[in-house]
Design a protein around this motif. Structure first.
Motif: not given
Length: 117
Positions: A42-43, A73-78, A96, A98-99
């Protein structure tokens, strides 16, 4: 105080070129630069950013990276910044954190193997 990069305008567009594993910035339809990545779970690991010399000095790299990070960010990734430019951008734009995950030795080794494959 962090600097705000210029906003894209009617002649500037950032797009995801998923098949090439990169985000591209276009100026009047011409690719002016890109930031490359590989996904590790997810990164999204950014490892190289470049803007063509013909387009230098316009703040395009900042626009490109900001739009790419917003897409992450919009895709929910890190995100992980192995790319020196993206890492420097993150030091100036702390929105950024937080991600953002650290560019560890494990991530660097994985990326090297991924790019050699």
């Amino acid at each position: 105080m962090p600097q705000t990069p210029p906003a894209p305008d009617e002649t500037t567009q950032v797009r995801l070129a998923a098949e090439a594993h990169r985000y591209e910035i276009l100026v009047e339809g011409t690719v002016a630069g890109f930031t490359e990545f590989r996904d590790h779970g997810s990164r999204r690991v950014f490892f190289h950013t470049v803007v063509d010399d013909a387009f230098a000095g316009r703040g395009l790299a900042s626009i490109l990276v900001r739009e790419a990070l917003e897409h992450v960010r919009a895709g929910g990734m890190r995100l992980v910044a192995v790319c020196p430019y993206v890492a420097k951008y993150l030091t100036k734009h702390d929105g950024y954190r937080d991600i953002t995950d650290e560019a560890t030795d494990e991530v660097r080794a994985w990326l090297a193997a991924e790019l050699d494959a």
